[in-house]
Design a protein around this motif. Structure first.
Motif, PDB file in Angstrom:
ATOM      1  N   ASN A  89       0.828  -1.218   0.000  1.00  0.00           N
ATOM      2  CA  ASN A  89       0.000   0.000   0.000  1.00  0.00           C
ATOM      3  C   ASN A  89       0.856   1.259   0.000  1.00  0.00           C
ATOM      4  O   ASN A  89       0.559   2.225  -0.721  1.00  0.00           O
ATOM      5  CB  ASN A  89      -0.925  -0.020   1.215  1.00  0.00           C
ATOM      6  N   LEU A  90       1.927   1.274   0.798  1.00  0.00           N
ATOM      7  CA  LEU A  90       2.812   2.443   0.816  1.00  0.00           C
ATOM      8  C   LEU A  90       3.474   2.641  -0.544  1.00  0.00           C
ATOM      9  O   LEU A  90       3.674   3.778  -0.995  1.00  0.00           O
ATOM     10  CB  LEU A  90       3.865   2.266   1.908  1.00  0.00           C
ATOM     11  N   ASN A  91       3.797   1.549  -1.207  1.00  0.00           N
ATOM     12  CA  ASN A  91       4.387   1.637  -2.536  1.00  0.00           C
ATOM     13  C   ASN A  91       3.422   2.299  -3.515  1.00  0.00           C
ATOM     14  O   ASN A  91       3.819   3.185  -4.309  1.00  0.00           O
ATOM     15  CB  ASN A  91       4.746   0.218  -3.003  1.00  0.00           C
ATOM     16  N   LYS A  92       2.154   1.905  -3.484  1.00  0.00           N
ATOM     17  CA  LYS A  92       1.169   2.480  -4.397  1.00  0.00           C
ATOM     18  C   LYS A  92       0.935   3.963  -4.118  1.00  0.00           C
ATOM     19  O   LYS A  92       0.842   4.778  -5.041  1.00  0.00           O
ATOM     20  CB  LYS A  92      -0.151   1.709  -4.274  1.00  0.00           C
ATOM     21  N   VAL A  93       0.838   4.336  -2.843  1.00  0.00           N
ATOM     22  CA  VAL A  93       0.596   5.747  -2.497  1.00  0.00           C
ATOM     23  C   VAL A  93       1.780   6.602  -2.927  1.00  0.00           C
ATOM     24  O   VAL A  93       1.612   7.716  -3.452  1.00  0.00           O
ATOM     25  CB  VAL A  93       0.343   5.878  -0.984  1.00  0.00           C
ATOM     26  N   ALA A  94       3.002   6.111  -2.736  1.00  0.00           N
ATOM     27  CA  ALA A  94       4.183   6.870  -3.147  1.00  0.00           C
ATOM     28  C   ALA A  94       4.224   7.049  -4.660  1.00  0.00           C
ATOM     29  O   ALA A  94       4.611   8.130  -5.157  1.00  0.00           O
ATOM     30  CB  ALA A  94       5.447   6.153  -2.653  1.00  0.00           C
ATOM     31  N   GLN A  95       3.824   6.048  -5.415  1.00  0.00           N
ATOM     32  CA  GLN A  95       3.800   6.187  -6.866  1.00  0.00           C
ATOM     33  C   GLN A  95       2.756   7.206  -7.302  1.00  0.00           C
ATOM     34  O   GLN A  95       2.981   7.957  -8.256  1.00  0.00           O
ATOM     35  CB  GLN A  95       3.525   4.829  -7.511  1.00  0.00           C
ATOM     36  N   VAL A  96       1.617   7.235  -6.610  1.00  0.00           N
ATOM     37  CA  VAL A  96       0.590   8.220  -6.945  1.00  0.00           C
ATOM     38  C   VAL A  96       1.089   9.638  -6.704  1.00  0.00           C
ATOM     39  O   VAL A  96       0.799  10.566  -7.481  1.00  0.00           O
ATOM     40  CB  VAL A  96      -0.692   7.940  -6.125  1.00  0.00           C
ATOM     41  N   GLU A  97       1.882   9.832  -5.648  1.00  0.00           N
ATOM     42  CA  GLU A  97       2.390  11.160  -5.306  1.00  0.00           C
ATOM     43  C   GLU A  97       3.755  11.449  -5.940  1.00  0.00           C
ATOM     44  O   GLU A  97       4.439  12.388  -5.541  1.00  0.00           O
ATOM     45  CB  GLU A  97       2.486  11.290  -3.785  1.00  0.00           C
ATOM     46  N   ASN A  98       4.165  10.607  -6.940  1.00  0.00           N
ATOM     47  CA  ASN A  98       5.410  10.808  -7.691  1.00  0.00           C
ATOM     48  C   ASN A  98       6.644  10.826  -6.795  1.00  0.00           C
ATOM     49  O   ASN A  98       7.569  11.625  -6.980  1.00  0.00           O
ATOM     50  CB  ASN A  98       5.333  12.105  -8.506  1.00  0.00           C
ATOM     51  N   ILE A  99       6.644   9.956  -5.817  1.00  0.00           N
ATOM     52  CA  ILE A  99       7.801   9.814  -4.936  1.00  0.00           C
ATOM     53  C   ILE A  99       8.562   8.550  -5.347  1.00  0.00           C
ATOM     54  O   ILE A  99       7.954   7.484  -5.487  1.00  0.00           O
ATOM     55  CB  ILE A  99       7.357   9.710  -3.460  1.00  0.00           C
ATOM     56  N   PRO A 100       9.863   8.636  -5.582  1.00  0.00           N
ATOM     57  CA  PRO A 100      10.633   7.443  -5.967  1.00  0.00           C
ATOM     58  C   PRO A 100      10.565   6.379  -4.879  1.00  0.00           C
ATOM     59  O   PRO A 100      10.639   6.670  -3.682  1.00  0.00           O
ATOM     60  CB  PRO A 100      12.057   7.978  -6.138  1.00  0.00           C
ATOM     61  N   VAL A 101      10.407   5.127  -5.294  1.00  0.00           N
ATOM     62  CA  VAL A 101      10.283   3.992  -4.376  1.00  0.00           C
ATOM     63  C   VAL A 101      11.328   2.944  -4.737  1.00  0.00           C
ATOM     64  O   VAL A 101      11.489   2.583  -5.907  1.00  0.00           O
ATOM     65  CB  VAL A 101       8.879   3.376  -4.431  1.00  0.00           C
ATOM     66  N   LEU A 102      12.050   2.463  -3.738  1.00  0.00           N
ATOM     67  CA  LEU A 102      12.978   1.345  -3.895  1.00  0.00           C
ATOM     68  C   LEU A 102      12.335   0.130  -3.221  1.00  0.00           C
ATOM     69  O   LEU A 102      12.355   0.020  -1.994  1.00  0.00           O
ATOM     70  CB  LEU A 102      14.334   1.666  -3.262  1.00  0.00           C
TER      71      LEU A 102
END
Length: 322
Positions: free
Chosen positions: A139-152
């Motif tokens: 869920n945190l991965n999806k929210v970060a992608q929606v807000e254009n935050i890079p995710v590792l």
């Protein structure tokens, strides 16, 4: 003259604009390469980040928020034994990361407890400091992608690095050369991975159907082992035929032995001799009979001491002829 001056000014302006834009692009790339990485609780509990850090792929600074450490501490004090064990493992991972020489780890002091939640605190820090989030939380991965935050995402990394083909999968492959063993054939996948096919030396230069058996990951690269589809049925057939032959021989041996015994019995029955009968005589009579008929005495002794055999019958015939 004015045209020449205007042309020169235009050239200078264009070159200056190009240099400024190129410099900004380089600065953005450098900033992106060294952006801070905020680590989530799920990654610390998972523990695979240690192997990634040892490999040297993490070049940026790892920031572990104090709120994340506080969440691990809270879970380590709970009554649930499983959660307590996983949280303590996460704290051990933090300590091991701090002891590594090739990784820079800092505890980011953002407060002991995040009132809005640890996930929201990580999103806020990543936005404020232009950083990335390291997590395996879906869920945190999806929210970060929606807000254009890079995710590792460690799970995405593991999925990318897994073998292209798993054991049991089938495909067509062209065999190009022989292997180290005489019965092996070698082919290559599109990405250059070498595939060793068992019992395929006679198929060199052909496109064959193979089934992957296992994969091997080494420091020099990865290698796959496979077998020909349907080729594994040859060995069991040979074994089955060998077993059938051995079973046939095992059944024939008792039968041959029985036939031989029956032939011996028939031969003995056909020979003309009389069955021996037990006759009890005194010692003087026995001596006199021996002195008068020594050959007959020997025959009687043989018949009285043991069972009669075909040889005894032959001896009796010879004695009668004499």
């Amino acid at each position: 003259m004015e045209i020449v001056i205007m042309s020169a000014l235009f050239v200078i302006l264009a070159e200056t604009t190009y240099l400024v834009v190129a410099q900004n692009i380089k600065l953005k790339q450098a900033k992106k390469q060294h952006m801070p990485i905020f680590v989530d609780t799920s990654v610390l509990i998972d523990g695979r980040i240690i192997s990634i850090a040892k490999s040297g792929f993490i070049t940026s600074t790892l920031f572990i928020p104090r709120s994340v450490v506080g969440e691990l501490q809270f879970l380590a004090d709970t009554a649930d034994a499983e959660k307590r064990s996983r949280a303590r493992h996460g704290l051990d991972v933090v300590k091991e990361l701090q002891s590594m020489a090739n990784v820079i780890v800092e505890i980011f002091n953002d407060g002991t407890k995040a009132e809005e939640g640890v996930d929201n605190r990580l999103l806020k820090l990543a936005k404020e400091y232009n950083g990335a989030i390291c997590t395996i939380d879906f869920n945190l991965n999806k929210v970060a992608q929606v807000e254009n935050i890079p995710v590792l995402n460690v799970n995405d990394l593991a999925k990318t690095l897994r073998m292209a083909y798993l054991p049991g999968e089938k495909m067509k492959l062209e065999l190009t050369q022989k292997g180290n063993d005489q019965h092996q054939g070698i082919g290559h996948l599109d990405d250059g991975t070498m595939v060793v096919v068992e019992h395929a030396s006679s198929q060199i230069g052909k496109i064959v159907d193979i089934e992957f058996i296992r994969g091997l990951q080494t420091a020099a690269g990865k290698m796959m082992f496979a077998r020909l589809v349907g080729g594994s049925d040859q060995a069991p057939v040979k074994k089955a035929s060998t077993r059938a032959k051995s079973a046939t021989l095992t059944n024939e041996l008792p039968r041959q032995k029985t036939v031989r015994v029956e032939r011996v019995k028939r031969t003995v029955a056909e020979q003309p001799y009389k069955a021996s009968s037990a006759v009890f005589v005194s010692e003087p009579q026995r001596k006199s009979s021996r002195s008068k008929h020594p050959q007959q005495a020997r025959s009687n002794n043989r018949s009285n001491n043991r069972r009669r055999t075909p040889e005894d019958s032959l001896f009796d015939l010879l004695d009668q002829q004499r």
